[in-house]
Scaffold this motif. Structure first.
Motif, PDB file in Angstrom:
ATOM      1  N   GLU A   6       0.882  -1.031   0.160  1.00 38.63           N
ATOM      2  CA  GLU A   6      -0.043   0.141  -0.124  1.00 38.63           C
ATOM      3  C   GLU A   6       0.779   1.324   0.077  1.00 38.63           C
ATOM      4  OE1 GLU A   6      -4.185   0.830   2.236  1.00 38.63           O
ATOM      5  OE2 GLU A   6      -2.276   0.836   3.597  1.00 38.63           O
ATOM      6  N   ILE A   7       0.630   2.178  -0.846  1.00 37.79           N
ATOM      7  CA  ILE A   7       1.432   3.299  -1.060  1.00 37.79           C
ATOM      8  C   ILE A   7       0.643   4.745  -0.921  1.00 37.79           C
ATOM      9  CG2 ILE A   7       3.063   4.567  -2.889  1.00 37.79           C
ATOM     10  CD1 ILE A   7       3.840   1.832  -3.906  1.00 37.79           C
ATOM     11  N   ASP A   8       1.237   5.513  -0.231  1.00 38.02           N
ATOM     12  CA  ASP A   8       0.623   6.793   0.001  1.00 38.02           C
ATOM     13  C   ASP A   8       0.931   7.788  -1.332  1.00 38.02           C
ATOM     14  OD1 ASP A   8      -0.063   9.379   0.698  1.00 38.02           O
ATOM     15  OD2 ASP A   8       0.628   9.208   2.658  1.00 38.02           O
ATOM     16  N   VAL A   9       0.036   8.008  -2.254  1.00 37.25           N
ATOM     17  CA  VAL A   9       0.369   8.865  -3.312  1.00 37.25           C
ATOM     18  C   VAL A   9      -0.089  10.320  -3.234  1.00 37.25           C
ATOM     19  CG1 VAL A   9       0.235   6.926  -5.009  1.00 37.25           C
ATOM     20  CG2 VAL A   9      -1.750   8.253  -4.402  1.00 37.25           C
ATOM     21  N   THR A  10      -0.293  10.646  -1.739  1.00 36.08           N
ATOM     22  CA  THR A  10      -1.053  12.234  -1.620  1.00 36.08           C
ATOM     23  C   THR A  10      -0.013  13.220  -2.012  1.00 36.08           C
ATOM     24  OG1 THR A  10      -1.951  11.114   0.289  1.00 36.08           O
ATOM     25  CG2 THR A  10      -1.977  13.670  -0.045  1.00 36.08           C
ATOM     26  N   ASP A  18       2.768   8.861  12.469  1.00 35.71           N
ATOM     27  CA  ASP A  18       3.669   8.436  13.534  1.00 35.71           C
ATOM     28  C   ASP A  18       3.388   9.073  14.806  1.00 35.71           C
ATOM     29  OD1 ASP A  18       4.905   6.892  11.594  1.00 35.71           O
ATOM     30  OD2 ASP A  18       6.580   8.422  11.169  1.00 35.71           O
ATOM     31  N   ASP A  19       2.911  10.412  14.885  1.00 33.28           N
ATOM     32  CA  ASP A  19       2.518  10.915  16.110  1.00 33.28           C
ATOM     33  C   ASP A  19       1.100  10.736  16.565  1.00 33.28           C
ATOM     34  OD1 ASP A  19       1.631  12.413  13.965  1.00 33.28           O
ATOM     35  OD2 ASP A  19       2.251  14.329  14.689  1.00 33.28           O
ATOM     36  N   ASP A  20       0.427   9.596  16.230  1.00 36.95           N
ATOM     37  CA  ASP A  20      -0.765   9.071  16.520  1.00 36.95           C
ATOM     38  C   ASP A  20      -2.048   9.929  15.973  1.00 36.95           C
ATOM     39  OD1 ASP A  20       0.230   6.595  17.583  1.00 36.95           O
ATOM     40  OD2 ASP A  20       0.539   7.611  19.505  1.00 36.95           O
ATOM     41  N   GLN A  21      -1.738  10.780  15.012  1.00 39.09           N
ATOM     42  CA  GLN A  21      -2.943  11.894  14.410  1.00 39.09           C
ATOM     43  C   GLN A  21      -3.429  10.925  13.402  1.00 39.09           C
ATOM     44  OE1 GLN A  21      -3.581  14.847  15.939  1.00 39.09           O
ATOM     45  NE2 GLN A  21      -2.163  13.993  17.475  1.00 39.09           N
ATOM     46  N   ILE A  22      -4.741  11.126  13.168  1.00 37.54           N
ATOM     47  CA  ILE A  22      -5.504  10.548  12.341  1.00 37.54           C
ATOM     48  C   ILE A  22      -5.672  11.611  10.942  1.00 37.54           C
ATOM     49  CG2 ILE A  22      -7.770   9.530  11.318  1.00 37.54           C
ATOM     50  CD1 ILE A  22      -8.036   8.519  14.071  1.00 37.54           C
ATOM     51  N   VAL A  23      -4.850  11.139   9.863  1.00 32.79           N
ATOM     52  CA  VAL A  23      -5.260  12.267   8.604  1.00 32.79           C
ATOM     53  C   VAL A  23      -5.966  11.450   7.485  1.00 32.79           C
ATOM     54  CG1 VAL A  23      -3.350  13.552   9.361  1.00 32.79           C
ATOM     55  CG2 VAL A  23      -2.771  11.583   8.042  1.00 32.79           C
ATOM     56  N   ILE A  24      -6.506  12.124   6.479  1.00 35.95           N
ATOM     57  CA  ILE A  24      -6.917  11.465   5.345  1.00 35.95           C
ATOM     58  C   ILE A  24      -5.714  11.611   4.170  1.00 35.95           C
ATOM     59  CG2 ILE A  24      -8.601  11.658   3.466  1.00 35.95           C
ATOM     60  CD1 ILE A  24      -9.694  10.797   6.304  1.00 35.95           C
ATOM     61  N   ARG A  25      -5.619  10.467   3.762  1.00 40.52           N
ATOM     62  CA  ARG A  25      -4.439  10.217   2.789  1.00 40.52           C
ATOM     63  C   ARG A  25      -4.985   9.399   1.465  1.00 40.52           C
ATOM     64  NH1 ARG A  25      -0.400  13.932   3.502  1.00 40.52           N
ATOM     65  NH2 ARG A  25       1.114  12.402   2.614  1.00 40.52           N
ATOM     66  N   LYS A  70      -7.627   5.304  -3.349  1.00 37.02           N
ATOM     67  CA  LYS A  70      -8.918   5.832  -2.671  1.00 37.02           C
ATOM     68  C   LYS A  70      -8.172   6.597  -1.399  1.00 37.02           C
ATOM     69  CE  LYS A  70     -11.848   2.561  -1.483  1.00 37.02           C
ATOM     70  NZ  LYS A  70     -12.578   1.244  -0.980  1.00 37.02           N
ATOM     71  N   LYS A  71      -9.125   7.450  -1.021  1.00 37.06           N
ATOM     72  CA  LYS A  71      -9.069   8.333   0.473  1.00 37.06           C
ATOM     73  C   LYS A  71      -9.239   7.662   1.570  1.00 37.06           C
ATOM     74  CE  LYS A  71      -9.271  13.025  -1.910  1.00 37.06           C
ATOM     75  NZ  LYS A  71      -9.909  14.440  -1.456  1.00 37.06           N
ATOM     76  N   MET A  72      -8.303   7.582   2.301  1.00 37.08           N
ATOM     77  CA  MET A  72      -8.417   6.828   3.548  1.00 37.08           C
ATOM     78  C   MET A  72      -7.873   7.538   4.857  1.00 37.08           C
ATOM     79  SD  MET A  72      -7.441   3.081   2.076  1.00 37.08           S
ATOM     80  CE  MET A  72      -7.576   2.337   3.528  1.00 37.08           C
ATOM     81  N   PRO A  73      -8.575   7.154   6.069  1.00 32.96           N
ATOM     82  CA  PRO A  73      -7.791   7.787   7.172  1.00 32.96           C
ATOM     83  C   PRO A  73      -6.663   6.744   7.534  1.00 32.96           C
ATOM     84  CG  PRO A  73      -9.836   6.173   7.772  1.00 32.96           C
ATOM     85  CD  PRO A  73      -9.847   6.636   6.078  1.00 32.96           C
ATOM     86  N   VAL A  74      -5.580   7.682   7.843  1.00 29.25           N
ATOM     87  CA  VAL A  74      -4.295   7.003   8.190  1.00 29.25           C
ATOM     88  C   VAL A  74      -3.915   7.633   9.522  1.00 29.25           C
ATOM     89  CG1 VAL A  74      -2.011   6.663   7.265  1.00 29.25           C
ATOM     90  CG2 VAL A  74      -3.950   6.682   5.671  1.00 29.25           C
TER      91      VAL A  74
END
Length: 407
Positions: free
Chosen positions: A209-213, A359-366, A352-356
């Motif tokens: 799985e790769i972050d392409v943001t 490393d500092d335990d924050q939830i972001v959309i990527r 697809k946009k997903m909650p990720v």
């Protein structure tokens, strides 16, 4: 002499006979097209090896034949390349049933200049191509000539033929419970190649799985500068960098020699979906091309693939293959089949946009994309594949780093 099916590229072993471009009795010159064949990758014409007269056909349209099979018999013509026709004399008072001695060429059918794809359009629309006047060089029939003829004929319906067609359809082709799709041509050739690959290569598939943001944002910035570069062009350049660092995936196994040959050139094939099935044009020397050059060449080859106008050179010599099914859907991945004798293939899937969780335990959309990498387990191991995809992810997740790698 016997005219046989020869290898027209990429080590093909068989082909389907589409149609003959001549008939028995025709006089032909060297390099005149004789027959149209279909392989798993392209439609091609087999030319006459020398001048002569077509004596007989040894195969029929629709046949699948192997390399080396005799297609037709070509007899040597007269010294000047044209065989004369004998005329029997008649009494002076008999009716004029004879003409002066003339060449065989006067009896042969009209020689039609047209590409295999143009002939295919005519066949699919039940058009006799000899009835069309070509507007191309030397009277060559173009695709547009077929469409113009078709439009003209459709605008003038024949009531008698329409009635006959309805009656024929009713009597000969009654409604059936099942639809039948012919299993031949490119579909049959693809099936044979895939079965061959699976029977020879022990496939292993690794998923990532790769972050392409970051890449999406970078491409938007480029669009502002009127630089519209496809994501796939970035993928190909990143893969080329990875192949340089992991050359075992750009290799061919020669099992009988007990050798693995590593290729320094990165000739990457791109699987293109067409009406007749997948075809894989090849971008040569990706390692030496910029992302913009890769994008332009990929666009050109894709258009030619869809139009069935690729040359043998444009589909030959691949060392690695990619399949981008993302635009078609499919989020979780697949197990792509390797193009034998290559070692690996990478498939890109839907973003697809997903909650990720960071490393500092924050939830972001990527924006996340799955990839699947099939490789020959005789040549490489899973750990090496993981290293390959990790490096690929690093480059794609930081596209500015990708640009720096090219400096």
């Amino acid at each position: 002499m016997e005219v046989k099916l020869h290898d027209i590229g990429e080590g093909m072993t068989e082909a389907d006979i589409n149609c003959f471009l001549v008939k028995p009795g025709d006089a032909v010159k060297a390099d005149d097209p004789l027959v149209e064949v279909q392989t798993d990758k392209m439609t091609a014409e087999i030319p006459a090896p020398r001048a002569g007269i077509i004596k007989e056909f040894k195969v029929e349209p629709g046949d699948t034949i192997t390399v080396g099979t005799t297609i037709l018999i070509l007899e040597a013509a007269g010294h000047d390349g044209i065989e004369k026709v004998k005329v029997t004399s008649h009494p002076a008072n008999s009716p004029k049933l004879h003409e002066p001695l003339e060449s065989f060429a006067a009896f042969k059918g009209k020689r039609v200049l047209a590409s295999p794809f143009t002939r295919k359009i005519a066949r699919e629309n039940s058009i006799d191509i000899e009835n069309i006047t070509g507007t191309g060089p030397a009277g060559r029939i173009l695709d547009e000539d077929i469409y113009q003829y078709l439009a003209s004929s459709q605008s003038k319906p024949d009531p008698v033929k329409q009635k006959q067609a309805v009656v024929t359809e009713t009597l000969i082709n009654p409604p059936a419970d099942k639809e039948i799709i012919p299993f031949r041509g490119r579909r049959k050739q693809i099936a044979r190649k895939m079965a061959q690959s699976l029977s020879i290569i022990p496939h292993c598939t690794h998923f990532e799985e790769i972050d392409v943001t970051g890449l999406i944002t970078f491409r938007k910035d480029l669009k502002i500068l009127n630089q519209n570069i496809s994501a796939t062009a970035f993928f190909l350049k990143a893969l080329s960098i990875c192949l340089k660092e992991f050359p075992v995936f750009n290799a061919v196994l020669h099992e009988e020699k007990e050798e693995i040959h590593l290729a320094s050139e990165h000739h990457i094939g791109i699987a293109v979906d067409t009406d007749e099935g997948l075809i894989v044009p090849v971008i040569k020397h990706v390692e030496n091309k910029t992302i913009r050059e890769i994008h332009a060449e990929m666009k050109q080859l894709t258009e030619k693939a869809v139009g069935n106008k690729l040359s043998v050179k444009e589909i030959s010599g691949g060392t690695f293959t990619v399949s981008n099914v993302g635009p078609l859907g499919g989020s979780f991945g697949a197990t792509p089949i390797i193009q034998h004798p290559q070692t690996a293939l990478v498939s890109f899937h839907k973003t697809k946009k997903m909650p990720v969780v960071t490393d500092d335990d924050q939830i972001v959309i990527r924006s996340m994309m799955n990839i699947s990498m099939s490789f020959d387990h005789r040549v490489a191991d899973g750990a090496t594949a993981v290293g390959f995809t990790n490096r690929f992810a690093e480059l794609i997740q930081n596209p500015k780093m990708l640009v720096l790698e090219m400096v």
